[in-house]
Design an enzyme around this catalytic site. Structure first.
Site, PDB file in Angstrom:
ATOM      1  N   SER A   1      48.814  53.469  22.066  1.00 50.38           N
ATOM      2  CA  SER A   1      48.303  54.817  22.463  1.00 50.38           C
ATOM      3  C   SER A   1      49.515  55.923  21.951  1.00 50.38           C
ATOM      4  CB  SER A   1      48.063  54.884  23.862  1.00 50.38           C
ATOM      5  OG  SER A   1      48.842  54.765  24.673  1.00 50.38           O
TER       6      SER A   1
ATOM      7  N   GLY B   1      41.699  46.438  38.864  1.00 46.73           N
ATOM      8  CA  GLY B   1      42.360  47.711  39.044  1.00 46.73           C
ATOM      9  C   GLY B   1      43.652  47.496  39.403  1.00 46.73           C
ATOM     10  N   PRO B   2      44.242  48.775  39.515  1.00 44.28           N
ATOM     11  CA  PRO B   2      45.708  48.491  40.170  1.00 44.28           C
ATOM     12  C   PRO B   2      45.760  48.383  41.762  1.00 44.28           C
ATOM     13  CG  PRO B   2      44.980  50.877  39.687  1.00 44.28           C
ATOM     14  CD  PRO B   2      44.043  50.036  39.158  1.00 44.28           C
ATOM     15  N   PRO B   3      46.947  47.860  42.179  1.00 46.73           N
ATOM     16  CA  PRO B   3      46.955  47.599  43.602  1.00 46.73           C
ATOM     17  C   PRO B   3      46.554  48.704  44.605  1.00 46.73           C
ATOM     18  CG  PRO B   3      48.892  46.685  42.429  1.00 46.73           C
ATOM     19  CD  PRO B   3      48.115  47.799  41.469  1.00 46.73           C
TER      20      PRO B   3
ATOM     21  N   LYS C   1      45.568  58.589  32.270  1.00 47.39           N
ATOM     22  CA  LYS C   1      46.114  59.505  31.473  1.00 47.39           C
ATOM     23  C   LYS C   1      45.712  60.989  31.758  1.00 47.39           C
ATOM     24  CE  LYS C   1      46.924  55.824  28.185  1.00 47.39           C
ATOM     25  NZ  LYS C   1      46.653  55.686  26.758  1.00 47.39           N
TER      26      LYS C   1
ATOM     27  N   VAL D   1      43.532  50.074  45.523  1.00 48.66           N
ATOM     28  CA  VAL D   1      42.390  50.759  45.356  1.00 48.66           C
ATOM     29  C   VAL D   1      41.092  50.382  46.107  1.00 48.66           C
ATOM     30  CG1 VAL D   1      43.073  51.679  43.012  1.00 48.66           C
ATOM     31  CG2 VAL D   1      41.697  49.423  43.324  1.00 48.66           C
ATOM     32  N   GLY D   2      41.408  49.215  46.865  1.00 47.39           N
ATOM     33  CA  GLY D   2      40.214  48.866  47.784  1.00 47.39           C
ATOM     34  C   GLY D   2      39.220  47.694  47.029  1.00 47.39           C
TER      35      GLY D   2
ATOM     36  N   THR E   1      39.734  44.276  47.631  1.00 44.53           N
ATOM     37  CA  THR E   1      39.315  43.066  48.600  1.00 44.53           C
ATOM     38  C   THR E   1      38.530  43.601  49.790  1.00 44.53           C
ATOM     39  OG1 THR E   1      41.787  42.155  48.148  1.00 44.53           O
ATOM     40  CG2 THR E   1      40.588  41.775  50.038  1.00 44.53           C
TER      41      THR E   1
END
Length: 784
Positions: free
Chosen positions: A680, A357-359, A723, A361-362, A364
């Site tokens: 896309s 996931g993106p940086p 999106k 988001v929890g 770790t």
């Protein structure tokens, strides 16, 4: 006439990092094409004579006149050995010093016009004194290196027939640097040359003196160590006479006791006992004894058969996971599934999960929460930037300073065989000549192999099958397919605005209030203020920047109270703008009254989703398709496929085919500084071109995403949640998606599904009906 005889015109051989002095001999390896050509020309045309000139910079491979020094040496080739087509070995002898007048290209090599510049004697007393000083300095310097030969060399120097040749020889022997040697070669007179040589040799003599002192100190240190060894032996004998315990003996007994009490597998015990017997036989001061002791300590401290008891209370585990994180239902469900399996089968192998996931988001912190829910030890290992495979698998004990790899060290720290081990940033592993760490992980993350993992340092099979491995990554693109195949991928997408507001109220605000010593009565965050903070000061899928801004507001509030304020601070949108300054981001809002040729697309980014407006324009008398905005190859191909489809079906939509043949098209996607790629945007490009050719505007507040084929089929895409959330943030009312993506709507928050209007399409005609209602497909007449 005499002046003409002193002029020479010969091939030039440029030298790197070396100077040939007159009356000396120098072996050279000639490898550069121009240099070989110069040597061949000298041999064939000039009786082996040429001019050797040093380069100002050794980095220059093809030197010109400006790259050469102004003084060189007229020399003759004495010996030639052609070892290969690309290398010639030669021996040259220096004849006389020359000054370079001009350098020009002569075919493949450089040719110089030079004037003979012999060093002139003035036979003055000063010149003779400098010569004597030079020879005396040389004798002293040689005495420091070889005292036995000093007297003979001093006599040889004083009896030399040619003092100039001796000076050149000394300059070569004492390894002067390039600048010093070139200064010496370019001296205006013999007296000046002697003066320079005296200065340079004085410095070299001082260096030799310091070097000799260092060697002398080192020898004294060795003598000191020998003395300490003798004293230790004497102290040992005294302790034995007094009946006191020998420290080495006590250490051996301690190891023996620990080895007897340790619960080791059979193979590990057999190897440990063998090494212990070697340890007993070695002298106390032996370096190998210390190596074996370190290895035995590792073996005895590893949790070979120690485990922590799992907490199998599913209700409590669910409560812990919900306390620590908001949302992330897929991950929580997977952990609870594993707990359910452990209740039925306690020996089940642990899953190997990969959180993507993106940086922010929890990912770790979720690993720590999983360990707390299971009641296991937690170990985290960052793999970002790791290049050396030995960091994971350890170094062999034959190397000095060898140690176990990070995996075994983590198991040693955990003290249990079944910890939760997080391998953070696995997508940022490096790879170079030291090995490929990603390949080393193939064994670690394979449940069929990791029960017998061998660390290079430990060199014993260690069971990692009970470890619950959790890896994290921002993207799967850089992960090798065999490694990806071993992991169960769970995607953590970005949070919606409502989720961020809830997380801020539940976790971020209380944490930052505690950090700054405030209370909810003093700093009151309103939901509309949080929405302002999320929309105007952050643009991310995660929460890091949001928490950073909340921390900034708390600090600024604390400052106001420290300066004497007593009333509570209501953090509403106006207060937030006043404290943090102008908005950093202006949300992309839905544009009204779009002109023909403009459509609204949706894109996935590492920080979530974004809205893209695709603009198309006809170019009179132009040809082909022009694409700008840093579009990648896949996106360019989508544009060509969309144009080809419309051209082929122009009659079906009442489009003028002359527009395709006689006009070029320019497609631009704004935010030109950001590279864009992916399939896309296919239907968005098709809608923009259809709007352009038909001169009909697209429907307002309508965004779309999907891949298009040349035959008009609409194929599924990824990142639907991000999106759609981006479309909602921009004020879009409806979204067009591929029909195959209808299943992905379940990942959206319920309020988003209720607020927005979704249309699903299998073919581009269905997209056109929603996006450009006025564009009507004309059915072909039925043949009677």
């Amino acid at each position: 006439m005499e002046e003409q005889q002193k002029m020479l015109k010969l091939p030039v051989l440029p030298l790197k990092n070396v100077v040939l002095f007159p009356k000396l001999v120098l072996p050279l390896s000639v490898g550069r094409d121009a240099s070989r050509a110069a040597v061949e020309a000298a041999i064939k045309q000039h009786d082996g004579e040429l001019i050797l000139v040093s380069q100002r910079s050794p980095e220059v491979d093809v030197p010109g006149a400006a790259d050469l020094f102004n003084f060189g040496t007229h020399a003759r080739v004495r010996k030639v050995l052609r070892t290969s087509q690309s290398l010639i070995e030669i021996v040259v002898s220096g004849l006389e010093r020359v000054g370079i007048v001009a350098v020009a290209q002569e075919g493949e090599y450089l040719q110089a016009e030079a004037q003979l510049k012999p060093l002139l004697h003035d036979h003055s007393t000063e010149e003779k004194a400098l010569q004597a000083a030079l020879f005396e300095l040389a004798a002293k310097a040689i005495e420091k290196v070889n005292p036995q030969a000093a007297e003979q060399i001093s006599a040889l120097l004083n009896s030399a027939d040619d003092p100039q040749q001796v000076m050149w020889l000394l300059a070569t022997a004492f390894n002067l640097d390039m600048e010093q040697m070139q200064n010496l070669l370019g001296a205006s007179s013999l007296k000046e040359a002697f003066q320079l040589a005296v200065n340079y040799l004085s410095e070299e003599a001082r260096v030799l003196e310091v070097r000799q002192k260092i060697v002398s100190d080192a020898q004294e240190e060795m003598t000191k160590e020998q003395r300490e060894y003798v004293l230790r032996r004497q102290m040992k004998a005294i302790q034995q006479e007094l009946g006191e315990d020998d420290p080495a003996k006590a250490e051996t007994e301690d190891l023996r006791k620990r080895l007897m009490e340790a619960a080791l597998p059979e193979e590990a015990r057999k190897e440990a006992e063998r090494e212990f017997k070697r340890f007993e036989r070695l002298p106390d001061q032996s370096p190998e004894r210390h190596v074996i002791r370190t290895w035995l300590d590792l073996v005895l401290e590893l949790p070979w058969q120690k485990t922590t008891e799992d907490n199998l209370d599913i209700a409590r585990a669910r409560q812990v996971l919900n306390e620590d994180h908001y949302g992330l239902d897929d991950v929580k469900e997977r952990i609870l599934e594993h707990l359910g399996v452990l209740q039925r089968n306690p020996g089940a192998k642990a899953p190997i999960l990969c959180f993507v996931g993106p940086p922010g988001v929890g990912k770790t912190s979720l690993g720590q929460s999983v360990a707390r829910a299971l009641g296991r030890k937690f170990e985290r290992m960052s793999l970002g930037g790791l290049h050396d495979e030995s960091e994971l698998r350890g170094h062999r004990r034959t190397y000095i300073g060898a140690m176990a790899g990070r995996l075994i060290q983590a198991m040693r720290r955990a003290g249990a065989q079944n910890p939760v081990m997080m391998l953070d940033e696995v997508d940022k592993l490096g790879r170079d000549f030291r090995g490929d760490p990603a390949s080393a992980l193939l064994e670690v993350l394979d449940p069929a192999q990791n029960s017998t993992f061998r660390d290079n340092y430990l060199d014993l099979p260690f069971d990692l099958s009970k470890v619950m491995f959790i890896t994290t990554a921002n993207s799967l693109d850089t992960l090798p397919q065999p490694l990806l195949d071993r992991m169960e991928v769970i995607r953590l997408s970005g949070y919606s605005e409502e989720e961020k507001v809830a997380i801020a109220n539940r976790y971020l605000i209380p944490r930052q209030l505690k950090e700054t010593g405030l209370t909810t009565e003093l700093a009151r965050f309103a939901d509309e203020g949080l929405r302002k903070l999320i929309g105007s000061y952050t643009r991310e899928a995660g929460l890091r920047n949001l928490e950073r801004n909340i921390a900034s507001l708390c600090r600024k509030s604390a400052l106001k109270f420290a300066e004497g304020r007593t009333e509570p601070i209501d953090l509403v949108p106006e207060t937030i703008v006043e404290m943090l300054g102008p908005e950093v981001f202006l949300p992309e809002s839905a544009q009204q009254n779009l002109p023909p040729g403009v459509s609204t697309g949706l894109a996935w980014t590492p920080s979530g989703g974004d809205v893209l407006y695709i603009e198309a324009m006809l170019l009179p008398k132009g040809k082909g398709l022009t694409l700008t905005g840093q579009l990648g190859d896949v996106m360019q191909e989508s544009a060509k496929a969309a144009q080809s489809y419309l051209w082929a079906h122009a009659g079906d939509y009442g489009l003028n085919t002359e527009l395709f043949a006689d006009f070029g098209v320019h497609i631009h996607v704004p935010s030109g500084a950001i590279p864009k790629d992916g399939p896309s945007a296919g239907i968005t490009l098709a809608v923009a071109l259809a709007s352009l050719y038909s001169k009909k505007v697209t429907r307002p507040n309508t965004a779309m995403t999907g891949e298009i084929t040349l035959t008009g089929r609409v194929l599924p895409i990824g990142g639907v949640k991000e999106k759609v959330l981006a479309a909602r943030r921009a004020g879009m009312k409806r979204v067009i998606l591929p029909k195959a993506n209808a299943k992905d709507l379940r990942d959206l928050p319920e309020n988003v599904r209720e607020e927005m209007e979704f249309h699903f399409a299998e073919r581009i005609e269905e997209v056109f009906k929603v996006a450009i209602p006025e564009l009507i497909r004309q059915e072909a007449p039925v043949q009677g």
